[in-house]
Design an enzyme around this catalytic site. Structure first.
Site, PDB file in Angstrom:
ATOM      1  N   ARG A 169      32.351  95.152  55.572  1.00  0.00           N
ATOM      2  CA  ARG A 169      32.268  94.036  56.510  1.00  0.00           C
ATOM      3  C   ARG A 169      33.038  94.428  57.769  1.00  0.00           C
ATOM      4  NH1 ARG A 169      36.061  89.790  54.942  1.00  0.00           N
ATOM      5  NH2 ARG A 169      37.176  90.441  56.800  1.00  0.00           N
TER       6      ARG A 169
ATOM      7  N   HIS B  60      35.526  87.660  58.221  1.00  0.00           N
ATOM      8  CA  HIS B  60      34.889  86.943  57.118  1.00  0.00           C
ATOM      9  C   HIS B  60      33.995  85.838  57.669  1.00  0.00           C
ATOM     10  CE1 HIS B  60      34.333  85.026  53.238  1.00  0.00           C
ATOM     11  NE2 HIS B  60      34.781  83.895  53.746  1.00  0.00           N
TER      12      HIS B  60
ATOM     13  N   TYR C 169      45.151  91.541  58.509  1.00  0.00           N
ATOM     14  CA  TYR C 169      45.266  92.106  57.164  1.00  0.00           C
ATOM     15  C   TYR C 169      44.551  93.456  56.997  1.00  0.00           C
ATOM     16  CZ  TYR C 169      40.657  89.808  56.810  1.00  0.00           C
ATOM     17  OH  TYR C 169      39.363  89.399  57.030  1.00  0.00           O
TER      18      TYR C 169
END
Length: 377
Positions: free
Chosen positions: A260, A264, A273
């Site tokens: 990805r 998200h 992160y």
């Protein structure tokens, strides 16, 4: 042959390297042997177009035209390669990220955005295109797919249900329960896991110490781990699983290893992160660039193809933007439509109460509206 491929745990099945080099595989090659140069070019166009849909929708969200958007950036090959080998009578059960699959199933471009603009409870009629409304509850669609597949057996048809989900969903009870039922009843369902390495901010290594594909055999389900950025390998793996399901072999599990590259959802900030170096390493494995390199090596990437693809992407972007902005606001009382298959007294009472509430905002006959007020909104 089919059973051998599915039941043999391979670390990584790949037919096209990131440099666009075709890798021979005696077991998988027969499943893509009839893919022509023209079809490869069509797959390239598909991936470019759905990436453009994705970037346009992201821009629309940033500009306040959509409430939210779940990008699929980087996962184009996994979705296009699998969706393009489905039959029209197969049925798809997806999560909220499979917009490329929806495109392949024939969803109208504007309909892809309806839910994210808040204009509808579902963007399309599932029976028109063979694809259920996307599931927001993580993993719930796997149960729906298994039940549908069991129904296919009861009806005596060879249609297949395909459940798309991410790596994070494999930690949900629904997915594991769906695999128990699918294995027990030999349901013709394909569990298609897009391992994009991040379940929001949780890396896949924290969810499983082994490959996700290693889990399925514990339920009695053959599995394959495939390069999810390799559109040809995805096509081959999906065709194997579909053939198995159609011929009475039961369910299969595909782990498509991809990444990805975006957030998200547009409400997420992956820089908090995720290491930038990791992202750059995966950019080098970009599925679109990989297929372009393959086309170039075979003399199939022509100026005409590039011009045609760019024009198609531009047209799609313009259509999706205009369609989104011009979506009419739904009438307030339509929120009660299609809640139940048949009317009932409870829903009728709630509808009447809400209608009365809306009517309370209407001005008295002959009275002037106060500043900033008006009819029902």
């Amino acid at each position: 042959m089919v059973q051998t491929v599915l039941e043999t745990q391979q670390d990584f099945v790949q037919l096209v390297t990131p440099d666009g080099i075709r890798v021979p595989n005696p077991e998988l090659d027969p499943w893509v042997a009839k893919v022509t140069g023209e079809q490869l070019a069509a797959l390239y166009e598909d991936m470019v177009v759905v990436r453009r849909i994705d970037t346009e929708a992201t821009a629309l969200q940033r500009q306040g035209e959509l409430g939210l958007w779940p990008p699929l950036l980087g996962q184009e090959a996994a979705q296009i390669g699998s969706a393009r080998v489905l039959r029209s009578d197969d049925f798809v059960f997806s999560s909220y990220r499979e917009n490329a699959v929806a495109y392949c199933r024939g969803v109208e471009l504007t309909d892809i955005l309806r839910v994210w603009r808040g204009n509808a409870q579902a963007g399309w009629n599932p029976y028109d295109i063979g694809m259920a409304a996307p599931a927001i509850i993580i993993g719930a669609q796997t149960l729906h797919a298994t039940g549908y597949a069991m129904g296919c057996v009861a009806d005596g048809v060879d249609s297949v249900a395909v459940a798309y989900f991410g790596d994070g969903a494999t930690s949900e009870g629904d997915v594991n329960e769906a695999m128990v039922f699918a294995a027990s009843f030999q349901a013709p369902v394909v569990f298609f896991c897009q391992n994009n390495h991040w379940a929001i901010s949780e890396p896949v290594r924290l969810q499983s110490s082994k490959h996700l594909s290693d889990r399925a055999p514990g339920f009695g389900i053959p599995s394959m781990r495939v390069d999810g950025n390799d559109v040809l390998a995805v096509m081959a793996a999906t065709r194997i699983a579909l053939d198995r399901a159609r011929t009475g072999g039961g369910p299969s599990f595909i782990e498509a290893v991809t990444y990805r590259m975006g957030p998200h959802t547009t409400a997420d900030d992956p820089t908090r992160y995720r290491d930038a170096a990791e992202l750059e390493a995966w950019r080098a494995k970009d599925p679109i660039l990989r297929l372009r390199r393959l086309l170039e090596s075979e003399g199939l990437f022509t100026p005409e193809l590039e011009k045609k693809t760019t024009a198609k992407a531009d047209a799609v972007a313009a259509e999706i933007r205009a369609g989104c902005i011009n979506l009419p606001d739904p009438e307030p009382l339509t929120v009660f439509d299609n809640v139940y298959t048949t009317p009932n007294a409870t829903l009728a009472r709630q509808r009447a109460e809400y209608a009365a509430y809306l009517a309370s905002f209407a001005p008295e006959p002959g009275a002037a509206s106060a500043p900033g007020t008006g009819g029902a909104s």
